[in-house]
Design a protein around this motif. Sequence first.
Motif, PDB file in Angstrom:
ATOM      1  N   ILE A   1       1.409 -15.991   1.597  1.00 54.78           N
ATOM      2  CA  ILE A   1       0.493 -16.088   0.462  1.00 54.78           C
ATOM      3  C   ILE A   1      -0.014 -14.703   0.066  1.00 54.78           C
ATOM      4  CG2 ILE A   1      -1.784 -16.396   1.542  1.00 54.78           C
ATOM      5  CD1 ILE A   1      -0.230 -18.559  -1.252  1.00 54.78           C
ATOM      6  N   PHE A   2      -0.110 -13.791   1.032  1.00 56.60           N
ATOM      7  CA  PHE A   2      -0.483 -12.407   0.717  1.00 56.60           C
ATOM      8  C   PHE A   2       0.541 -11.782  -0.233  1.00 56.60           C
ATOM      9  CE2 PHE A   2       0.694  -8.024   1.873  1.00 56.60           C
ATOM     10  CZ  PHE A   2      -0.371  -7.358   1.291  1.00 56.60           C
ATOM     11  N   ILE A   3       1.823 -12.036  -0.001  1.00 61.64           N
ATOM     12  CA  ILE A   3       2.853 -11.491  -0.889  1.00 61.64           C
ATOM     13  C   ILE A   3       2.641 -11.997  -2.306  1.00 61.64           C
ATOM     14  CG2 ILE A   3       5.331 -11.441  -1.391  1.00 61.64           C
ATOM     15  CD1 ILE A   3       5.820 -11.652   1.632  1.00 61.64           C
ATOM     16  N   LEU A   4       2.377 -13.290  -2.443  1.00 59.02           N
ATOM     17  CA  LEU A   4       2.128 -13.848  -3.775  1.00 59.02           C
ATOM     18  C   LEU A   4       0.897 -13.204  -4.403  1.00 59.02           C
ATOM     19  CD1 LEU A   4       2.640 -15.913  -6.028  1.00 59.02           C
ATOM     20  CD2 LEU A   4       1.250 -17.541  -4.712  1.00 59.02           C
TER      21      LEU A   4
ATOM     22  N   TRP B   1      -3.990  -6.682   3.573  1.00 62.19           N
ATOM     23  CA  TRP B   1      -4.196  -5.806   2.417  1.00 62.19           C
ATOM     24  C   TRP B   1      -4.348  -4.352   2.858  1.00 62.19           C
ATOM     25  CZ3 TRP B   1      -4.230  -7.318  -2.743  1.00 62.19           C
ATOM     26  CH2 TRP B   1      -4.173  -8.706  -2.978  1.00 62.19           C
ATOM     27  N   ARG B   2      -5.148  -4.146   3.887  1.00 59.53           N
ATOM     28  CA  ARG B   2      -5.395  -2.776   4.335  1.00 59.53           C
ATOM     29  C   ARG B   2      -4.138  -2.144   4.931  1.00 59.53           C
ATOM     30  NH1 ARG B   2     -10.235  -5.489   5.416  1.00 59.53           N
ATOM     31  NH2 ARG B   2      -9.521  -6.111   7.508  1.00 59.53           N
ATOM     32  N   GLU B   3      -3.340  -2.934   5.661  1.00 55.83           N
ATOM     33  CA  GLU B   3      -2.102  -2.402   6.229  1.00 55.83           C
ATOM     34  C   GLU B   3      -1.104  -2.014   5.147  1.00 55.83           C
ATOM     35  OE1 GLU B   3      -0.762  -5.406   8.869  1.00 55.83           O
ATOM     36  OE2 GLU B   3      -2.394  -5.104  10.324  1.00 55.83           O
TER      37      GLU B   3
ATOM     38  N   PRO C   1      -8.609  -5.015  -0.406  1.00 56.96           N
ATOM     39  CA  PRO C   1      -8.724  -6.481  -0.390  1.00 56.96           C
ATOM     40  C   PRO C   1      -9.466  -6.985  -1.621  1.00 56.96           C
ATOM     41  CG  PRO C   1      -9.264  -5.569   1.763  1.00 56.96           C
ATOM     42  CD  PRO C   1      -9.163  -4.404   0.819  1.00 56.96           C
ATOM     43  N   PRO C   2      -9.175  -8.185  -2.079  1.00 54.31           N
ATOM     44  CA  PRO C   2      -9.858  -8.743  -3.259  1.00 54.31           C
ATOM     45  C   PRO C   2     -11.374  -8.760  -3.092  1.00 54.31           C
ATOM     46  CG  PRO C   2      -7.960 -10.089  -2.670  1.00 54.31           C
ATOM     47  CD  PRO C   2      -8.137  -9.094  -1.565  1.00 54.31           C
TER      48      PRO C   2
END
Length: 332
Positions: free
Chosen positions: A122-125, A254-256, A261-262
Amino acid sequence: MIPLDQLLSETARRVPLGQLDRTSITKLEKGGSDRSFYRIQIEPKRSLILVHYGESRPENARYGPLGEFLHSLGVRCPRVYGQDPERGLLWLEDLGDSDLWSYRHAPWRELRPLYRSALREIFILHSRGAARLESLWTEPPFTRELYAWEQAYFFTNCLGGFFHLEAGTLARLSVLPRLTRIAEALPAFPRHLIHRDFQSQNVLIREGQAFIIDFQGMRLGLASYDLASLLYDPYVALDAERREELRAYYGSLWREAFLTPPEDLGEAFDWAALQRLMQALGAYGYLGLVKKKAEFLCHIPIALRLLAEVLQRIPGLEPLREQVELCLAASR
């Protein structure tokens, strides 16, 4: 309803099946969907999924293009073998029957990597989707009106329809100023492309990896809404410690990737969880009472408990929290 032999014939036109007399088709049971799902077994180790959908939900016709889009982003999801929008037919890769929900009783050491795998997808999306969307058609984005609709859906179908609260009580609670401010504040955050129904039954597990399904409701919205959908999923009901662990892991992705981050992962995360749980409770009431699928009503107590927990952290909604706790006590 299309006869099974006709479904096989339509399939044979698109996918080499070999001898049709050696091919079997089995209807699958799938939750609250108005679609019909079939497994077509071609060989002992070769099968595919056929979906038959009607015209009542136009987003179903977008499943094929959205699946191809997700693959282009690198998101794991079923491959699309073919689609016939005129007949409402869709052929998909068969990833099996094991979803994240089916692992809900596994020890955390086994469950943790499965949830992390789902969050990576879901992070990729969330991180790539909106920038690559271009002209692809999705559902309308989240707006103040949609958040207000989710709130009304809860009051009508859960507190009203299931718990039979009086009209005056419903009217008083539904116009709490804090609810209005939340519906107005959430659309102000930067939006990402989100799944919209990111819960345990929409994540298939194959060889230890998560694959996302049922993404036809994809739209622009808040990443925290998807995250809350999974972490506050009433079908599983994770405890608070595990929810916080997974929330921190999602932020680390997100940080990596050297991304910020949102913004909505802060205070607004509870607002998003509130919205998602109100939507889910409204859906359980609607599906159980209006659609006569009584099995959904059994999820109401767990969802109410999670909603009461979230309401404890949102000032200005004390009257709603008190009413939810009364309903929760009555449901035990």
